[in-house]
Scaffold this active site. Structure first.
Site, PDB file in Angstrom:
ATOM      1  N   TYR A 136       0.597  -1.179   0.053  1.00  0.00           N
ATOM      2  CA  TYR A 136       0.016  -0.015  -0.058  1.00  0.00           C
ATOM      3  C   TYR A 136       0.788   1.178   0.037  1.00  0.00           C
ATOM      4  CZ  TYR A 136      -4.147  -3.169   1.257  1.00  0.00           C
ATOM      5  OH  TYR A 136      -4.919  -3.798   1.216  1.00  0.00           O
ATOM      6  N   LYS A 186       3.427 -15.281   4.175  1.00  0.00           N
ATOM      7  CA  LYS A 186       3.772 -16.186   2.878  1.00  0.00           C
ATOM      8  C   LYS A 186       5.248 -16.426   2.678  1.00  0.00           C
ATOM      9  CE  LYS A 186       1.692 -18.150  -0.629  1.00  0.00           C
ATOM     10  NZ  LYS A 186       1.088 -19.830  -0.103  1.00  0.00           N
ATOM     11  N   ASP A 218      -2.824 -18.275   2.967  1.00  0.00           N
ATOM     12  CA  ASP A 218      -3.842 -18.994   2.306  1.00  0.00           C
ATOM     13  C   ASP A 218      -4.334 -20.085   3.175  1.00  0.00           C
ATOM     14  OD1 ASP A 218      -1.259 -20.136   2.197  1.00  0.00           O
ATOM     15  OD2 ASP A 218      -1.561 -20.995   0.274  1.00  0.00           O
ATOM     16  N   ASP A 242      -5.930  -6.776   5.654  1.00  0.00           N
ATOM     17  CA  ASP A 242      -7.066  -6.038   5.341  1.00  0.00           C
ATOM     18  C   ASP A 242      -7.846  -7.439   4.593  1.00  0.00           C
ATOM     19  OD1 ASP A 242      -8.705  -4.408   3.868  1.00  0.00           O
ATOM     20  OD2 ASP A 242      -7.229  -3.784   2.348  1.00  0.00           O
ATOM     21  N   ASP A 246     -11.602  -8.684   6.762  1.00  0.00           N
ATOM     22  CA  ASP A 246     -13.139  -8.620   6.018  1.00  0.00           C
ATOM     23  C   ASP A 246     -13.587  -9.953   6.063  1.00  0.00           C
ATOM     24  OD1 ASP A 246     -12.661  -5.873   5.694  1.00  0.00           O
ATOM     25  OD2 ASP A 246     -13.092  -5.994   3.576  1.00  0.00           O
TER      26      ASP A 246
END
Length: 347
Positions: A136, A186, A218, A242, A246
């Site tokens: 970001y 990851k 994942d 992020d 959600d």
């Protein structure tokens, strides 16, 4: 104590108004409030999503209660003028590096979760998300390849101090709960994640009382729907946090239920519901204000040293739900204002 109210776009002003109502009800005249435009509303009024006067108010305030930003009319603006840049700008300028997103299922909403009730009832976790690094904030742009084709790029990076800082927040959060921390990365693919994992392991030596585990992102996404009760605190980077937060919101019943806090090193914070501006329902009274009301409770607890008042709000939300209060996202028909009225009545 001064509270900055930044309503923003879409349903932001609606839910923020009810958050303010509840705050006034529990704090009386101990807080003062100032309002300023942000996001698309600020761009239309002043030509920038984060005007100087808004940033000045945010700096002066003891805490910030934020609505939502996002306006389809601004989608084709240059990136630095889009509404979403306001929240990124506030995080950067105020050094709000630690995002706390609790996800806990109110027992009355087990039937609203996307999961089976017996699975959903186990959800009680906090996602600690780093806010000032990752893709970001990395170098980004559009360039041409050697063959003349367009290529987009976004650089993901963290330095070890950034990782250590957010790791400590994760460990401290776990210490205040059930002493279990899962670091999500990851590392099998990304060098950024390998550094993340290495540094988290180093910091773990400072917290021998905390059980540390690691999980690839994942797998974490799968485990959140398979067995969310296994998680106590998750610490992760900006991008992964992020997405996972959600996902956790829908496991807990609705994105309209989850609050969040974005904190600096001194516990000054920006508090906001994790949902977006939802322009498709703006002005219709369909928005669920509970995430904003619960964000106000977090603000009282973390930044204003008013834990008793925070407890009152959270208990009132539970009582309102127990009494049958339901907005459309929870399968009911109550308006935004009626949902807030139910909380106020429960107070």
């Amino acid at each position: 104590m001064l509270i900055a109210l930044l309503p923003g776009d879409g349903i932001g002003p609606e839910v923020l108004a009810d958050g303010e109502r509840v705050l006034r009800a529990v704090t009386g005249d101990r807080l003062s409030f100032e309002t300023a435009p942000v996001g698309g509303a600020a761009y239309h009024a002043e030509g920038h999503p984060l005007p100087p006067a808004t940033l000045d108010l945010a700096r002066r305030a003891d805490a910030i209660l934020f609505g939502a930003v996002g306006d389809p009319a601004c989608d084709r603006l240059d990136r630095h003028l889009r509404p979403e840049q306001a929240i990124l700008g506030l995080r950067k300028e105020l050094e709000l590096f630690a995002n706390l997103r609790p996800a806990k299922l109110f027992k009355e909403l087990a039937d609203a979760s996307a999961l089976r009730p017996e699975v959903a009832r186990a959800i009680d976790l906090v996602i600690v998300r780093e806010l000032n690094g990752d893709v970001y904030f990395g170098e980004k742009g559009i360039r041409k390849t050697a063959t003349g084709r367009r290529q987009g790029y976004d650089v993901m990076s963290y330095d070890e101090d950034e990782v250590a800082r957010i790791a400590r927040v994760g460990f401290e959060t776990a210490r205040a709960r059930n002493r279990r921390l899962c670091s999500v990365d990851k590392a099998n693919v990304l060098e950024t994640s390998q550094l993340w994992r290495d540094v988290v392991i180093e910091i773990a030596a400072e917290y021998p009382d905390i059980e540390l585990s690691h999980m690839y992102v994942d797998n974490a996404a799968m485990q959140l729907v398979r067995n969310p009760g296994q998680f106590d605190v998750i610490v992760t980077g900006n991008l992964f946090g992020d997405i996972l937060s959600d996902q956790a919101s829908m496991c807990a019943g609705s994105i309209g239920m989850l609050p969040s806090a974005s904190l600096d090193a001194n516990q000054k914070g920006l508090y906001e519901p994790i949902h977006g501006s939802a322009p498709d329902i703006a002005g219709q009274g369909k928005a669920n204000p509970l995430a904003t009301i619960l964000s106000a409770a977090m603000m009282l607890r973390y930044s204003l040293n008013m834990a008793a008042e925070a407890d009152r709000i959270e208990t009132a939300v539970a009582k309102a739900l127990e009494g049958g209060a339901r907005s459309p996202d929870l399968g009911g028909t109550m308006t935004t204002t009626q949902m807030a009225d139910a909380v106020l009545a429960a107070l």
